[in-house]
Write a protein that holds these residues in place. Sequence first.
Motif, PDB file in Angstrom:
ATOM      1  N   SER A 166     -62.590 -36.426  67.876  1.00 30.64           N
ATOM      2  CA  SER A 166     -63.852 -37.010  68.385  1.00 30.64           C
ATOM      3  C   SER A 166     -64.313 -36.328  69.575  1.00 30.64           C
ATOM      4  O   SER A 166     -63.505 -36.471  70.450  1.00 30.64           O
ATOM      5  N   ASN A 168     -66.913 -36.994  71.337  1.00 32.75           N
ATOM      6  CA  ASN A 168     -67.298 -38.097  72.313  1.00 32.75           C
ATOM      7  C   ASN A 168     -66.201 -38.705  72.900  1.00 32.75           C
ATOM      8  O   ASN A 168     -66.365 -38.884  74.094  1.00 32.75           O
ATOM      9  N   ASN A 169     -65.432 -39.307  72.284  1.00 33.03           N
ATOM     10  CA  ASN A 169     -64.142 -40.016  72.604  1.00 33.03           C
ATOM     11  C   ASN A 169     -62.874 -38.984  73.126  1.00 33.03           C
ATOM     12  O   ASN A 169     -62.041 -39.577  73.788  1.00 33.03           O
ATOM     13  N   SER A 171     -60.553 -37.909  71.610  1.00 32.04           N
ATOM     14  CA  SER A 171     -59.276 -38.226  70.689  1.00 32.04           C
ATOM     15  C   SER A 171     -59.133 -37.675  69.297  1.00 32.04           C
ATOM     16  O   SER A 171     -59.940 -37.232  68.850  1.00 32.04           O
TER      17      SER A 171
END
Length: 335
Positions: A166, A168-169, A171
């Motif tokens: 991800s 955005n995250n 992770s």
Amino acid sequence: MEDVVTELETALEYQLDDKDIVQDDMGPFEEDGSLDDNVEPFLSHDDTGPSDPVGHCTDVSKDGKLLASGGHDKKIVLWYTDSLKPKTTLEEHSLLITDVRFSPSMPRLATSSFDKTVRVWDADNPRVSLRTFFGHSAPVISLDFHPIKDDLICSCDSNGEIRYWSINNGSCVRVFKSGTREAHLVRFQPRHGRYLAAAAGFIVLILDVETQAIQHLLHGHTQPIASVCWDPKGEYLASLSEDSVKVWSFISGKEGMCIHNLSCNENKFHFCVFHPSYASLLVIGCFQTLELWNMSENKTMTLSAHEEIIAGLASSTVAGLVASVSHDKMVKLWK
């Protein structure tokens, strides 16, 4: 075939320059000198020798305005395709670059390296990487952006472990282990993003992106697969080994069927990409030459292109251009 081949050859020979305009109706071009006269190459770096080639991997942004190239010098160079001048150099990786990919929907660039990391950059302002993904236990060999889910990227290492990240995250959201312990070349199906093609050894795995189930196993190669690419519509997949190229259908009712096959006569195959303007044409990188394969007629023609192995090819459907990168440290644009 002769008329079509003449048109394709000239289209590929033209340099990307303001004075060269492609006809809107894709009609034949007039002959305008030799290949060297019509293709303007640009040299990446002067501080690397022949045994440490710059030319290893390349990609063109979807709008055709930027080209990225990377290689053994641990650097990624961004080029303006209109002026053939460098925009910037990205130097955060500590080992050789294995893959570079532009996002199909955002001004983002992702890079992978033998240093076991994946980095994501802002292509418009790439001073420092936006994200660095750690987690692979082996050199990362290949990566790709999902065509629809802007947040999703995947990468594969030399142990055959595929990780989904991800952006955005920052992770890892999923891990797929094929059990082969071989590097996979990974490419999402364009437009749809339903499938991920993962080539390893002599086989291409077609994975369902949502469930990670293996939907198809594409057999037939007798040498290790070195390149895989989808056509822009996501309807066909090409897989290449040094002695053959196979094209597989992913049209409903014919999924996983091999519909075209080309065997190598003399010059070994190294890389392939679908031509951005001609649906039935596959461009194949060899040693010093480009092979243009008209699949509908099963005929080929050869163009002199580089002085060494053509290690990477990329295309832009918007700009109608093809980029080639070689171990001769040259990157060339063809239109």
